[in-house]
Design a protein around this motif. Structure first.
Motif, PDB file in Angstrom:
ATOM      1  N   ARG A   2       0.815  -1.254   0.087  1.00 17.12           N
ATOM      2  CA  ARG A   2       0.310  -0.054  -0.126  1.00 17.12           C
ATOM      3  C   ARG A   2       0.709   1.439  -0.070  1.00 17.12           C
ATOM      4  O   ARG A   2       1.773   1.908   0.576  1.00 17.12           O
ATOM      5  CB  ARG A   2      -0.736  -0.075   1.540  1.00 17.12           C
ATOM      6  CG  ARG A   2      -2.090   0.990   0.805  1.00 17.12           C
ATOM      7  CD  ARG A   2      -2.412   0.797   0.123  1.00 17.12           C
ATOM      8  NE  ARG A   2      -4.024   2.311   0.626  1.00 17.12           N
ATOM      9  CZ  ARG A   2      -3.986   2.920   0.365  1.00 17.12           C
ATOM     10  NH1 ARG A   2      -2.927   3.710  -0.388  1.00 17.12           N
ATOM     11  NH2 ARG A   2      -5.200   3.764   0.445  1.00 17.12           N
ATOM     12  N   HIS A 135     -10.055   4.670  -5.602  1.00 16.18           N
ATOM     13  CA  HIS A 135      -9.346   2.839  -5.116  1.00 16.18           C
ATOM     14  C   HIS A 135      -8.267   2.040  -6.106  1.00 16.18           C
ATOM     15  O   HIS A 135      -8.954   0.854  -6.786  1.00 16.18           O
ATOM     16  CB  HIS A 135     -10.693   1.735  -4.679  1.00 16.18           C
ATOM     17  CG  HIS A 135     -10.815   2.526  -3.087  1.00 16.18           C
ATOM     18  ND1 HIS A 135     -10.693   2.866  -2.208  1.00 16.18           N
ATOM     19  CD2 HIS A 135     -12.640   2.609  -3.417  1.00 16.18           C
ATOM     20  CE1 HIS A 135     -11.678   3.089  -1.323  1.00 16.18           C
ATOM     21  NE2 HIS A 135     -12.565   2.902  -2.017  1.00 16.18           N
ATOM     22  N   ARG A 137      -5.507   0.984  -8.540  1.00 16.88           N
ATOM     23  CA  ARG A 137      -4.643  -0.005  -7.790  1.00 16.88           C
ATOM     24  C   ARG A 137      -3.716  -0.605  -8.825  1.00 16.88           C
ATOM     25  O   ARG A 137      -4.230  -0.052 -10.508  1.00 16.88           O
ATOM     26  CB  ARG A 137      -5.181  -1.326  -7.593  1.00 16.88           C
ATOM     27  CG  ARG A 137      -5.942  -2.186  -8.262  1.00 16.88           C
ATOM     28  CD  ARG A 137      -6.794  -2.998  -7.623  1.00 16.88           C
ATOM     29  NE  ARG A 137      -7.443  -3.534  -9.063  1.00 16.88           N
ATOM     30  CZ  ARG A 137      -7.533  -4.400  -9.654  1.00 16.88           C
ATOM     31  NH1 ARG A 137      -6.392  -5.559  -9.600  1.00 16.88           N
ATOM     32  NH2 ARG A 137      -8.587  -4.975 -10.791  1.00 16.88           N
ATOM     33  N   ALA A 150      -2.101  -1.014  -4.200  1.00 14.91           N
ATOM     34  CA  ALA A 150      -2.903  -0.282  -3.776  1.00 14.91           C
ATOM     35  C   ALA A 150      -2.734   1.259  -3.498  1.00 14.91           C
ATOM     36  O   ALA A 150      -1.535   0.919  -2.891  1.00 14.91           O
ATOM     37  CB  ALA A 150      -4.029  -1.085  -2.400  1.00 14.91           C
ATOM     38  N   ASP A 152      -3.607   5.726  -3.969  1.00 13.45           N
ATOM     39  CA  ASP A 152      -4.878   6.876  -3.724  1.00 13.45           C
ATOM     40  C   ASP A 152      -4.622   7.435  -5.241  1.00 13.45           C
ATOM     41  O   ASP A 152      -5.414   7.855  -5.813  1.00 13.45           O
ATOM     42  CB  ASP A 152      -4.156   8.023  -3.128  1.00 13.45           C
ATOM     43  CG  ASP A 152      -4.266   7.494  -1.484  1.00 13.45           C
ATOM     44  OD1 ASP A 152      -5.239   7.017  -1.142  1.00 13.45           O
ATOM     45  OD2 ASP A 152      -3.542   7.727  -0.586  1.00 13.45           O
TER      46      ASP A 152
END
Length: 389
Positions: A2, A135, A137, A150, A152
């Protein structure tokens, strides 16, 4: 994995963006499909605007450029067998710096490594997903293992042939392109430059450019046919053709030697609009290409990431989307000015198949006006040193 911003591409645009974001406390990960050695092995131009140097300084990567770079206050335009200097510093108060793009990339790579930031090299099958949602990715394969980040936001800094722009629906993007009917044959040689500043030559046999990487390494270009191949241009033929296109003084000072790199590059102008698609942004060559005549490619990438990093900082620090909403329009305004300038320089200096004697005379007349008019010379100078961000 992330992160806040997933950056696709570890060229100068992606690396500079990563350092700028890190300086604002914004986590980021860079994915690059090639190895570090491959990235550093790509021979590219090396003329930096003051704005680009300032960005390198901002992220702590400008020290070597200031030590080793060559600061130029002018360029020379050659036509009719004579050279004419455009004093850019006198006209604008600004200079440019000769410092190879490979060196810029190396400095940024080293800074990123020293900061302990994540870069995944040799990432296969990189693909952005769901950037039209909140969201996004990015998927990729590393050492045979499927991985996903993942994030922003996604920053597509992966060049003209990259996956970022190719992932956008055709109905959502508009492209503008002009392909020029010639290429540039370039060589790199361990020889001193023929002149302390760049020489741009308009000649009846075709354009030539004398530039350098240092005071011991020179870079020369010849306009050539798109049908030409490297094996048709042994070193001896290159040097002889270059001499035919240079003015007598330059011929007398030219030092020849074996080439250490030789390539032929096609020329094109290309712009993709917009540069934002939901939560994915394009920057650098992923969004635009200019012919190298105006030395704007790397510098446009730098201005793009300046705008983008500021917009993302505003999003996270001020909880405002104004910057990201305006990114595309702001970046494109500067892009199109550079596209115009690069097209103009290319049109003025090269021999075109269909220009005829009328077109050739117009080129020489424009050059004569340019070197004789303070206003015209100032216009060239302010574009060449770089318009303000």
């Amino acid at each position: 994995m992330r992160t806040k911003v997933a950056i696709i591409g570890a060229g100068p645009a992606g690396l500079l963006l990563g350092q700028l974001l890190n300086s604002h406390g914004i986590d980021n990960v860079i994915l690059e499909r090639q190895s570090p050695d491959y990235v550093l092995g790509r021979i590219r131009a090396g003329l930096l605007e003051e704005g680009t140097v300032a960005l390198l300084d901002e992220v702590g990567c400008g020290a070597r450029a200031h030590r080793e770079g060559l600061v130029h206050g002018g360029i020379e335009l050659a036509f009719g067998g004579h050279r004419h200097r455009i004093d850019m510093k006198a006209a604008t108060g600004k200079t440019v710096m000769i410092y190879g793009q490979t060196e810029v990339t190396l400095d940024l790579m080293n800074a990123r490594k020293a900061a302990g930031l994540t870069t995944v090299y040799e990432a296969a099958d990189v693909s952005p997903h769901d950037f039209d949602t909140d969201h996004p990715r990015v998927s990729y394969v590393k050492d045979g293992v499927a991985c996903e980040i993942a994030c922003d936001f996604i920053a597509g800094c992966d060049g003209f042939h990259g996956i970022s722009r190719a992932s956008v629906k055709p109905s959502a993007i508009k492209t503008f392109e002009r392909v020029y009917p010639f290429g540039w044959l370039g060589i790199l040689s361990e020889t001193p430059p023929v002149s302390p500043e760049l020489i741009y030559t308009n000649h009846e046999r075709g354009f030539s450019l004398c530039t350098m990487r240092s005071m011991r390494r020179s870079r020369y270009y010849l306009q050539c046919s798109l049908d030409d191949h490297i094996d048709q241009w042994p070193d001896e033929r290159f040097w002889e053709e270059l001499k035919r296109r240079l003015d007598p003084e330059a011929v007398d000072h030219l030092v020849t030697g074996p080439s250490i790199e030789k390539s032929i590059a096609p020329l094109r102008s290309f712009v993709a609009e917009p540069m934002r698609f939901g939560r994915m942004f394009l920057a650098g060559d992923a969004a635009h290409i200019v012919p190298p005549t105006g030395a704007k490619g790397l510098n446009l990438a730098a201005s793009d990431v300046h705008y983008l990093s500021g917009a993302l900082r505003e999003f996270y620090d001020e909880k405002s989307s104004a910057g990201i909403d305006g990114y595309s329009q702001r970046a494109l305004a500067r892009v199109w000015k550079a596209v115009r300038f690069s097209w103009w320089m290319t049109s003025m200096l090269h021999k075109f198949p269909d220009q005829g004697e009328f077109g050739a005379r117009l080129q020489l007349t424009e050059l004569d006006y340019l070197v004789g008019s303070k206003a015209a010379a100032t216009s060239l100078a302010e574009n060449y040193v770089g318009l303000p961000y």
